[in-house]
Design an enzyme around this catalytic site. Structure first.
Site, short mmCIF file in Angstrom:
data_model
loop_
_atom_site.label_atom_id
_atom_site.label_comp_id
_atom_site.label_asym_id
_atom_site.label_seq_id
_atom_site.Cartn_x
_atom_site.Cartn_y
_atom_site.Cartn_z
CB SER A 293 -0.94 0.01 1.21
OG SER A 293 -0.19 0.04 2.40
CE LYS B 34 -3.52 2.02 4.58
NZ LYS B 34 -3.29 1.24 3.34
#
Length: 267
Positions: free
Chosen positions: A143, A187
């Site tokens: 990710s 993130k």
């Protein structure tokens, strides 16, 4: 008058030598006193005194032997030999051994307790540092490509910024997952409360986009690899309280060693 006193004195003298003799060779049968009036000890009292002195010498010699056998102070005479343990009574030997063993175990217990306290202090300091100051993590997954590799990275996360509310746009953060609270994810912060965010709904299949406003007390997070990341585009904005820290330094691999703030700003 004087002649009578002299005669009386001569009559009081002992005509025969007695055992009680003063230093002038005179004695008195009636009282244990010398000619000069100094009291002399009787033979019986002399014998008792000598016996007591002998007992005191014997006690002193026993105590000296016990001290020497137990490793006490050295003998006064350098040529005096140490007394062997066999010369001591069995009771004294057993008591001395018990005292020595007790001291040994006491010293061992004190040393062990001191080392245990040192280890406990170190572990408490390590836990406090890991929980409230800084921690090391090894991220994995696609990710955050290309900023972070799939596996093999070692990065440092500082927790002070999250406590002080110093997390802003462009920072990579470590936060608790909203889908599975047992997991933590990494993130990038794209928007904070009040920001208007535009994003691609399905970048693999279309260029359709949406726009939303980040609610108060929330942040908008996305992965750098928008094609393979589950983030706010799927489950919406996340509460700021889920943020646990901010990534600031990469430790491994060595070719990428350095700060991560520049990477965030460039991306």
């Amino acid at each position: 008058m004087r002649r009578e006193d002299a005669t009386k004195r001569d009559a009081e003298r002992c005509p025969k030598p007695s055992e009680l003799v003063c230093y002038r060779g005179r004695c008195c049968r009636r009282s244990a006193r010398s000619c000069d009036g100094v009291a002399l000890p009787s033979p019986r009292s002399r014998y008792r005194g000598r016996a007591r002195l002998g007992e005191m010498d014997e006690v002193a010699s026993r105590s000296r032997r016990s001290l020497e056998w137990r490793g006490g102070p050295p003998a006064r005479n350098a040529g005096q030999q140490r007394i062997i343990a066999d010369d001591l009574p069995e009771r004294d030997i057993s008591s001395s051994m018990a005292v020595g063993n007790l001291k040994l175990w006491t010293n061992l217990a004190a040393e062990g307790l001191q080392k245990s306290l040192s280890v406990a202090k170190f572990l408490c300091l390590l836990h406090a540092t890991n929980a409230y100051v800084c921690t090391a993590v090894t991220p994995y997954g696609p990710s955050m490509l290309p900023t972070l590799n799939l596996t093999g990275d070692l990065v440092l996360v500082e927790r002070v910024s999250a406590w002080l509310g110093k997390v802003g746009r462009g920072d990579m953060v470590l936060l608790r997952s909203t889908e599975d609270p047992r997991k933590v994810v990494i993130k990038r912060v794209v928007g904070v409360e009040g920001d208007t965010v535009s994003y691609l709904v399905d970048p693999r299949n279309s260029d359709a986009s949406r726009t939303c406003v980040v609610p108060r007390g929330n942040i908008w997070i996305q992965g750098d690899n928008i094609y393979n990341s589950r983030d706010s585009r799927t489950f919406g904005a996340v509460p700021y309280g889920l943020v646990e820290g901010k990534l600031f330094w990469r430790m491994w691999p060595l070719k990428s060693f350095g700060s991560l703030h520049g990477k965030a700003n460039e991306d």
